[in-house]
Design a protein around this motif. Structure first.
Motif, PDB file in Angstrom:
ATOM      1  N   ARG A 100       7.557   8.762  -8.918  1.00  0.00           N
ATOM      2  CA  ARG A 100       8.200   9.415  -7.792  1.00  0.00           C
ATOM      3  C   ARG A 100       8.709   8.672  -6.693  1.00  0.00           C
ATOM      4  O   ARG A 100       8.299   7.386  -6.621  1.00  0.00           O
ATOM      5  N   PHE A 101       9.893   8.941  -6.203  1.00  0.00           N
ATOM      6  CA  PHE A 101      10.440   8.189  -4.966  1.00  0.00           C
ATOM      7  C   PHE A 101       9.471   8.254  -3.785  1.00  0.00           C
ATOM      8  O   PHE A 101       8.865   9.243  -3.548  1.00  0.00           O
ATOM      9  N   GLY A 102       9.565   7.239  -2.958  1.00  0.00           N
ATOM     10  CA  GLY A 102       8.522   7.299  -1.910  1.00  0.00           C
ATOM     11  C   GLY A 102       8.501   6.047  -1.247  1.00  0.00           C
ATOM     12  O   GLY A 102       9.335   5.028  -1.396  1.00  0.00           O
ATOM     13  N   ASN A 103       7.753   5.890  -0.140  1.00  0.00           N
ATOM     14  CA  ASN A 103       7.547   4.762   0.854  1.00  0.00           C
ATOM     15  C   ASN A 103       6.396   3.779   0.745  1.00  0.00           C
ATOM     16  O   ASN A 103       5.581   4.321   0.219  1.00  0.00           O
ATOM     17  N   VAL A 104       6.666   2.439   0.457  1.00  0.00           N
ATOM     18  CA  VAL A 104       5.510   1.364   0.286  1.00  0.00           C
ATOM     19  C   VAL A 104       5.681   0.739   1.417  1.00  0.00           C
ATOM     20  O   VAL A 104       6.634   0.063   1.989  1.00  0.00           O
ATOM     21  N   VAL A 105       4.388   0.301   1.965  1.00  0.00           N
ATOM     22  CA  VAL A 105       4.214  -0.227   3.382  1.00  0.00           C
ATOM     23  C   VAL A 105       3.710  -1.575   2.831  1.00  0.00           C
ATOM     24  O   VAL A 105       2.964  -1.906   2.056  1.00  0.00           O
ATOM     25  N   LEU A 106       4.581  -2.642   3.174  1.00  0.00           N
ATOM     26  CA  LEU A 106       4.194  -3.966   2.847  1.00  0.00           C
ATOM     27  C   LEU A 106       3.870  -4.759   4.131  1.00  0.00           C
ATOM     28  O   LEU A 106       4.379  -4.500   5.200  1.00  0.00           O
ATOM     29  N   VAL A 107       2.764  -5.709   3.868  1.00  0.00           N
ATOM     30  CA  VAL A 107       1.883  -6.344   4.949  1.00  0.00           C
ATOM     31  C   VAL A 107       2.114  -7.728   4.580  1.00  0.00           C
ATOM     32  O   VAL A 107       1.672  -8.241   3.480  1.00  0.00           O
ATOM     33  N   ALA A 108       2.472  -8.643   5.434  1.00  0.00           N
ATOM     34  CA  ALA A 108       2.806 -10.137   5.234  1.00  0.00           C
ATOM     35  C   ALA A 108       2.052 -10.963   6.534  1.00  0.00           C
ATOM     36  O   ALA A 108       2.442 -10.535   7.761  1.00  0.00           O
ATOM     37  N   ILE A 129       0.894  -1.184   0.019  1.00  0.00           N
ATOM     38  CA  ILE A 129      -0.002   0.100  -0.203  1.00  0.00           C
ATOM     39  C   ILE A 129       0.864   1.184  -0.096  1.00  0.00           C
ATOM     40  O   ILE A 129       1.889   1.405   0.699  1.00  0.00           O
ATOM     41  N   ALA A 130       0.418   2.052  -0.813  1.00  0.00           N
ATOM     42  CA  ALA A 130       1.205   3.546  -0.777  1.00  0.00           C
ATOM     43  C   ALA A 130       0.372   4.417  -1.660  1.00  0.00           C
ATOM     44  O   ALA A 130      -0.523   4.142  -2.328  1.00  0.00           O
ATOM     45  N   GLU A 131       1.134   5.566  -1.871  1.00  0.00           N
ATOM     46  CA  GLU A 131       0.447   6.723  -2.753  1.00  0.00           C
ATOM     47  C   GLU A 131       0.546   6.436  -4.078  1.00  0.00           C
ATOM     48  O   GLU A 131       1.702   5.647  -4.432  1.00  0.00           O
ATOM     49  N   PRO A 132      -0.532   6.446  -4.901  1.00  0.00           N
ATOM     50  CA  PRO A 132      -0.612   5.701  -6.355  1.00  0.00           C
ATOM     51  C   PRO A 132       0.720   6.028  -7.174  1.00  0.00           C
ATOM     52  O   PRO A 132       1.205   5.410  -7.947  1.00  0.00           O
ATOM     53  N   GLN A 133       1.216   7.376  -7.150  1.00  0.00           N
ATOM     54  CA  GLN A 133       2.184   7.745  -8.062  1.00  0.00           C
ATOM     55  C   GLN A 133       3.740   7.057  -7.536  1.00  0.00           C
ATOM     56  O   GLN A 133       4.637   6.820  -8.536  1.00  0.00           O
TER      57      GLN A 133
END
Length: 298
Positions: free
Chosen positions: A217-225, A207-211
């Motif tokens: 663009r550079f950014g953070n992606v939160v991964l859930v497992a 889950i992250a901002e669509p862009q």
């Protein structure tokens, strides 16, 4: 507010605490000028950074509101999330592993942890400390948060199958691993982390901002497992999957924002990570360094 002087970390980087001039009663941790953590001392339940708010929503949904949980945090920063859990789930039992002892001392001096909180801080490298945690912690953690950065990058040795295999035994039934991964164009690092988690867990989401997910663009992606597969890398050839019995609250996570937000699960996540292979100690690399302007505070 008088704050402690900046300190030099073992990496040679400099850590300092500064007041947030826009949010009264709040402090920000900087490492070599890179914002690492933000904490509202007046209201620790208020989370500032977008990706931290997403992780906070995961924590909100792992158990009934207000119920204490057991949490393991790999990477301490300013202890933003341990403070959040204590504020929203009083009585929770938490362990924090942080490599930089000087950073721990700096944060504790500038922003002491609540005295009533059951938060134990262990100093050392995450992989080394995981290997010697008490046996009683195995099978007991409702959530493990992986938010490890050296400056602006995640070190290679905490991104591999071998690293995540050390985490799995500590999860309680239904326990969740939450990973903060930062990446840019093409998302090669994030895609590799998805493949790695999918080799070990039956349910994975991003889950992250669509862009950011589009690699624009550079950014953070939160991964859930969640939901352990059989041990080893043999799961590498399996499709990314989401077991609804494990992560049935994912729609609520997306609805919680921050917005705009996009979540990838199931076939969408499989298509996103297509071609990426699980990362091993032999193939692991540090996460990419963001462009300087990404952290330009004006």
């Amino acid at each position: 507010m008088r704050l402690p002087a900046p300190v030099e970390l073992s990496s040679g980087l400099t850590a300092e605490m500064e007041e947030d001039r826009w949010v009264p009663g709040s402090l920000q941790l900087l490492v070599d000028g890179t914002p690492q953590s933000h904490v509202n001392l007046r209201d620790p339940s208020e989370l500032f950074f977008e990706y931290v708010r997403r992780i906070g929503h995961v924590i909100d949904l792992i158990a009934e509101p207000g119920r204490p949980v057991s949490a393991l945090h790999l990477g301490g920063g300013a202890f933003t999330l341990p403070r959040y859990i204590e504020a929203t789930r009083p009585g929770s039992r938490q362990q924090v592993i942080e490599l930089e002892g000087a950073l721990v001392d700096l944060v504790r001096e500038a922003a002491p942890l609540p005295q009533r909180a059951s938060i134990r801080v262990r100093r050392g490298d995450a992989r080394e400390v995981l290997a010697r945690l008490p046996e009683g912690m195995r099978g007991a953690m409702d959530v493990v948060v992986v938010d490890i950065f050296a400056g602006a990058r995640t070190p290679a040795h905490v991104s591999s199958v071998e690293f995540y295999e050390l985490i799995r035994p500590f999860l309680a039934p239904g326990g969740v691993v939450v990973v903060n991964a930062a990446d840019g164009k093409g998302q090669p690092f994030v895609r590799g982390q998805i493949a790695t988690l999918s080799a070990l867990f039956s349910s994975v989401a991003a889950i992250a901002e669509p862009q950011v997910l589009k690699g624009r663009r550079f950014g953070n992606v939160v991964l859930v497992a969640s939901g352990a597969r059989s041990p080893g890398v043999e799961g590498a050839g399996r499709s990314v999957s989401t077991d609804p019995d494990r992560l049935d609250w994912l729609p609520r996570l997306l609805a919680g924002g921050p917005h705009p937000a996009r979540m990838l699960v199931g076939r969408e996540l499989e298509d996103f990570a297509r071609g990426a292979k699980p990362v091993t100690d032999a193939t692991a690399v540090d996460s990419p360094l963001p462009a300087k302007e990404f952290f330009d505070r004006g």
